[in-house]
Design a protein around this motif. Structure first.
Motif, PDB file in Angstrom:
ATOM      1  N   ALA A   1      -3.001-166.541 -64.308  1.00 54.32           N
ATOM      2  CA  ALA A   1      -2.234-167.781 -64.419  1.00 54.32           C
ATOM      3  C   ALA A   1      -1.725-168.244 -63.053  1.00 54.32           C
ATOM      4  O   ALA A   1      -1.627-169.448 -62.792  1.00 54.32           O
ATOM      5  CB  ALA A   1      -1.052-167.586 -65.375  1.00 54.32           C
TER       6      ALA A   1
ATOM      7  N   ASP B   1       9.238-178.008 -67.987  1.00 54.30           N
ATOM      8  CA  ASP B   1       8.808-176.725 -68.566  1.00 54.30           C
ATOM      9  C   ASP B   1       9.721-175.590 -68.099  1.00 54.30           C
ATOM     10  O   ASP B   1      10.069-174.695 -68.884  1.00 54.30           O
ATOM     11  CB  ASP B   1       7.358-176.413 -68.169  1.00 54.30           C
ATOM     12  CG  ASP B   1       6.369-177.341 -68.858  1.00 54.30           C
ATOM     13  OD1 ASP B   1       6.772-178.051 -69.815  1.00 54.30           O
ATOM     14  OD2 ASP B   1       5.195-177.378 -68.433  1.00 54.30           O
TER      15      ASP B   1
ATOM     16  N   ARG C   1       2.069-165.610 -70.409  1.00 54.92           N
ATOM     17  CA  ARG C   1       1.142-166.207 -69.456  1.00 54.92           C
ATOM     18  C   ARG C   1       1.584-167.619 -69.075  1.00 54.92           C
ATOM     19  O   ARG C   1       1.556-168.019 -67.910  1.00 54.92           O
ATOM     20  CB  ARG C   1      -0.250-166.223 -70.079  1.00 54.92           C
ATOM     21  CG  ARG C   1      -1.356-166.591 -69.118  1.00 54.92           C
ATOM     22  CD  ARG C   1      -2.687-166.699 -69.830  1.00 54.92           C
ATOM     23  NE  ARG C   1      -3.788-166.743 -68.863  1.00 54.92           N
ATOM     24  CZ  ARG C   1      -4.075-167.806 -68.130  1.00 54.92           C
ATOM     25  NH1 ARG C   1      -3.363-168.913 -68.235  1.00 54.92           N
ATOM     26  NH2 ARG C   1      -5.091-167.763 -67.277  1.00 54.92           N
ATOM     27  N   ASP C   2       2.023-168.402 -70.076  1.00 56.05           N
ATOM     28  CA  ASP C   2       2.460-169.773 -69.814  1.00 56.05           C
ATOM     29  C   ASP C   2       3.654-169.823 -68.874  1.00 56.05           C
ATOM     30  O   ASP C   2       3.748-170.680 -67.998  1.00 56.05           O
ATOM     31  CB  ASP C   2       2.841-170.476 -71.128  1.00 56.05           C
ATOM     32  CG  ASP C   2       1.610-170.901 -71.903  1.00 56.05           C
ATOM     33  OD1 ASP C   2       0.482-170.749 -71.366  1.00 56.05           O
ATOM     34  OD2 ASP C   2       1.770-171.371 -73.045  1.00 56.05           O
ATOM     35  N   ARG C   3       4.584-168.908 -69.090  1.00 58.93           N
ATOM     36  CA  ARG C   3       5.782-168.898 -68.239  1.00 58.93           C
ATOM     37  C   ARG C   3       5.431-168.521 -66.802  1.00 58.93           C
ATOM     38  O   ARG C   3       5.981-169.080 -65.848  1.00 58.93           O
ATOM     39  CB  ARG C   3       6.822-167.931 -68.807  1.00 58.93           C
ATOM     40  CG  ARG C   3       7.425-168.462 -70.091  1.00 58.93           C
ATOM     41  CD  ARG C   3       8.494-167.554 -70.652  1.00 58.93           C
ATOM     42  NE  ARG C   3       9.104-168.200 -71.799  1.00 58.93           N
ATOM     43  CZ  ARG C   3      10.248-167.848 -72.360  1.00 58.93           C
ATOM     44  NH1 ARG C   3      10.907-166.812 -71.880  1.00 58.93           N
ATOM     45  NH2 ARG C   3      10.727-168.502 -73.394  1.00 58.93           N
TER      46      ARG C   3
ATOM     47  N   TYR D   1       2.629-169.122 -65.400  1.00 53.81           N
ATOM     48  CA  TYR D   1       1.965-170.312 -64.839  1.00 53.81           C
ATOM     49  C   TYR D   1       2.994-171.331 -64.359  1.00 53.81           C
ATOM     50  O   TYR D   1       2.927-171.834 -63.234  1.00 53.81           O
ATOM     51  CB  TYR D   1       1.044-170.937 -65.886  1.00 53.81           C
ATOM     52  CG  TYR D   1       0.378-172.217 -65.421  1.00 53.81           C
ATOM     53  CD1 TYR D   1      -0.755-172.175 -64.617  1.00 53.81           C
ATOM     54  CD2 TYR D   1       0.900-173.455 -65.779  1.00 53.81           C
ATOM     55  CE1 TYR D   1      -1.358-173.350 -64.173  1.00 53.81           C
ATOM     56  CE2 TYR D   1       0.314-174.631 -65.348  1.00 53.81           C
ATOM     57  CZ  TYR D   1      -0.819-174.574 -64.541  1.00 53.81           C
ATOM     58  OH  TYR D   1      -1.404-175.742 -64.104  1.00 53.81           O
ATOM     59  N   THR D   2       3.962-171.632 -65.216  1.00 49.72           N
ATOM     60  CA  THR D   2       5.002-172.608 -64.845  1.00 49.72           C
ATOM     61  C   THR D   2       5.790-172.146 -63.625  1.00 49.72           C
ATOM     62  O   THR D   2       6.041-172.924 -62.690  1.00 49.72           O
ATOM     63  CB  THR D   2       5.964-172.833 -66.027  1.00 49.72           C
ATOM     64  OG1 THR D   2       5.216-173.412 -67.104  1.00 49.72           O
ATOM     65  CG2 THR D   2       7.107-173.763 -65.656  1.00 49.72           C
TER      66      THR D   2
END
Lengths: 449, 449
Positions: free
Chosen positions: B134, B426, B103-105, B107-108
């Protein structure tokens, strides 16, 4: 690397475009006077020994792009008329506007084109138009390398008058610019359909005598093939072979409408080809058989064509188009890879123009025509493959520094050689006059009715 | 115009993209809160009555561009692998990399894509990918308008697992983002070849129940047509008609491989089409029959597709490609004029996504999604025809100011909503990990052997 340098470019990925397509991460390029002194790892040079250091800031250091075919001064008429039939475009818009051309206007148009080309990473351009002495002067002013030649055809020219004077003018250009470090002269008969066999043969003789390029529009459209077949019973290429004007010095621009026999003739005579995909698309000429030409061993260089048929002079956009259009045409994604396209815009373009001994790659002893690209931008992060990024993701605006013949002609996106605002002002005056000619309706770009 | 405004943009050529394609020279646009209050002549407004004034400096004021199809977070993998067969690309590069997505990736990746899109004048994008919550969060953070939907297919997803959970996740998105001023949710089954008829029918029901778009890849390649015919005895479009999922809410992306009957079905059901010419060229899918679709009255919006198959998100370059490719394919220079293409990137794109009541043109009462273009550059001087310039000569970098929903999210090319350097940092971390997966050879972009 040697001990001292006039100019050192450090801290970038060096894309050499040498015969191995060598890439040097964290590389540097050292320049002495107008020449590349060394290319290598940044660890091997000492910035303290350089008179001037340019920091590439982790970006890309590469050879300047070489535009093998344009009509630079047509910046005067960019966007004047688009999306219409060729004959409407020529007869109702371009010819009336060009009838009012002067040497000064050609100079202003070329100077603004030099600004655009420099700002998008082009360091050398090949130009065919009228009043080319003014184009050479603009290139000299802008510090750009150029191959220029006066257009020759059977009818009278607004510049020199009858064709006899056209050859005199060309010889005058050859003489005048012989020793110039940036300007090269070419012989430029327009095309086999606007030039009689005698004109073409005489031009080829002149090209041979001076050992300089002969640059000609060839087989731009299927209509042209039809016309030439009606007149001579042969395709444009076969006709040119028949009258003996194919040679390794010949640059055949466009080559959209070639058959297998034409491709064989072009290959057999080592004729060079200037590929202008955006112009060919925009003018609905078609798609040049470039994969087949490369397969046949033909040297192909990229070009934008003039700003009225593109409508810009950005070689990054041209690379993107060249890489994509042949995939769509052949339904084969492997047919035109990024390395091949980048070669067509650098070393193969230089070879097309016969100056690959001087430029087109970053190699010791070549002239220092170098650009630096800022990759610290969202559309270039991360970078897995430098060739892919240059062809598919980058744009002209990502170029930050341009060095031509050892001279920084653009640093931090500022042109250093001439007053851009003055050139813009001059161009606005020209445009006012062109608009008055057309009783202009600004919204549609069409004449008011 | 009324007496006071939150924001006033003055001193530019206003390209409205209203139903008359009206252009106002020396125009102004007044904004109150998130809404366009008035559009008209600069002489009729008083800058003293505005809380904030933006000077277009003689440039162009126009609606923000609307990208009807992308996979924004694939910025993580841009340039990872190009110029190869589709199956090699997917199996050896994209799938292994996507297996490590989080999910973080996502988002970035989406945030960096928002930066790129904003910097090139796009104010609204339609996205299909994994972890779309995201992506919605990234759009919210960046202040961008978005239509987002989780990709649904027959096999398990790295995000939600089995398809049942996929529908739950989609309903969760609909609920969560219902009142958001910028984020719209869509139902996004991948394609008729990766989604069984039941999945497609259930998705169509959900789309109808909530009156929101259903966005699907349809007939992207002739290979897909072959596969679908083998499985269902029908082309992808005919198959979808047969199971009753064609509707005015359906956005069919690509539509490269259509026959006459398909075009008729798409037109009869008022299905909208997202046209992605650069992706179709780069992946060697072919050339969508857009002139025929427009002739049949189909609404076509432009899209870039994801950054791994383009490789950028610049809608200016997409417009240029769309205007040119169909001329080359049909050998007719009049087939796709600049006005038509600009509509495909603005008002028709908004209509494709079902939000043309809100955005896509500069008209009183619409949401204030506005961009300003600097024309004081060599490649845009002189300007005879604003439409030609926007489609053929301008690039994303010429955009100086971007306003979305009344909020200036970019001024003087600086993003105002989030810390770009943090997003870049990031992304570099993600790229390190992707590189390690591939035992990376930086020069060629291929795995080391």
């Amino acid at each position: 690397m040697s001990e001292s340098h006039d100019l050192l470019i450090v801290n970038g990925t060096v894309v050499t475009m040498d015969e191995d397509d060598r890439v040097i991460e964290n590389g540097a390029v050292a320049v002495a006077d107008d020449t590349i002194e060394s290319v290598g790892s940044a660890g091997k040079v000492n910035p303290k020994n350089a008179a001037r250091v340019i920091d590439a800031n982790g970006g890309i250091i590469m050879p300047g792009l070489v535009n093998t075919h344009t009509h630079a001064s047509m910046t005067c008429f960019r966007g004047l008329a688009d999306d219409m039939e060729l004959m409407t475009w020529l007869n109702d818009y371009i010819f009336p506007a060009e009838a009012k051309l002067t040497r000064d206007r050609v100079y202003t148009g070329a100077l603004l084109a030099c600004a655009e080309m420099t700002l998008s990473g082009t360091t050398c351009f090949s130009d065919m138009y009228l009043f080319e002495d003014a184009v050479a002067e603009a290139a000299d002013k802008a510090g750009m390398r150029a191959v220029v030649g006066e257009v020759l055809y059977d009818f009278d020219s607004p510049n020199y008058g009858p064709i006899e004077k056209g050859f005199e003018y060309t010889e005058y250009l050859i003489e005048k610019w012989r020793e110039h470090p940036l300007v090269n002269i070419a012989i430029e008969p327009h095309s086999p359909y606007l030039c009689a066999p005698d004109l073409l043969k005489r031009a080829a003789d002149l090209s041979e005598r001076h050992n300089i390029p002969m640059i000609v529009h060839v087989a731009e459209t299927w209509k042209e093939v039809e016309t030439t077949k009606e007149r001579y019973g042969l395709s444009p290429v076969a006709h040119m072979a028949n009258i003996g004007v194919l040679s390794p010095r010949l640059v055949a621009c466009h080559c959209v409408a070639l058959d297998k026999n034409d491709i064989r003739l072009v290959a057999d005579h080592d004729v060079k080809v200037s590929h202008n995909p955006e112009s060919n698309m925009k003018l609905a000429s078609g798609i040049a058989p470039v994969p087949e030409m490369l397969e046949a061993g033909i040297c192909v260089g990229l070009g934008t064509d003039g700003p009225t048929s593109n409508n810009n002079l950005d070689m990054f956009m041209e690379m993107d188009a060249a890489a994509k259009i042949h995939k769509a045409a052949t339904l084969d994604p492997t047919v035109m890879d990024a390395v091949k396209v980048l070669r067509m815009a650098t070393i193969d373009a230089a070879r097309t123009l016969g100056i690959d001994d001087q430029i087109g790659s970053l190699e010791q002893g070549k002239k220092a025509d170098i650009i630096v690209i800022d990759t610290n931008k969202p559309h270039l992060i991360p970078m897995y493959n430098v060739f892919s990024h240059l062809v598919y993701s980058a744009c002209g605006n990502d170029v930050t520094t341009v060095i031509i013949n050892g001279m920084p002609v653009m640093t931090d996106r500022q042109l250093t050689m001439f007053d851009l605002n003055r050139a813009i002002k001059d161009m606005q005056d020209i445009a006012e006059d062109v608009r008055s000619l057309h009783d202009w309706d600004g919204r549609t770009g069409q004449r008011a009715r």
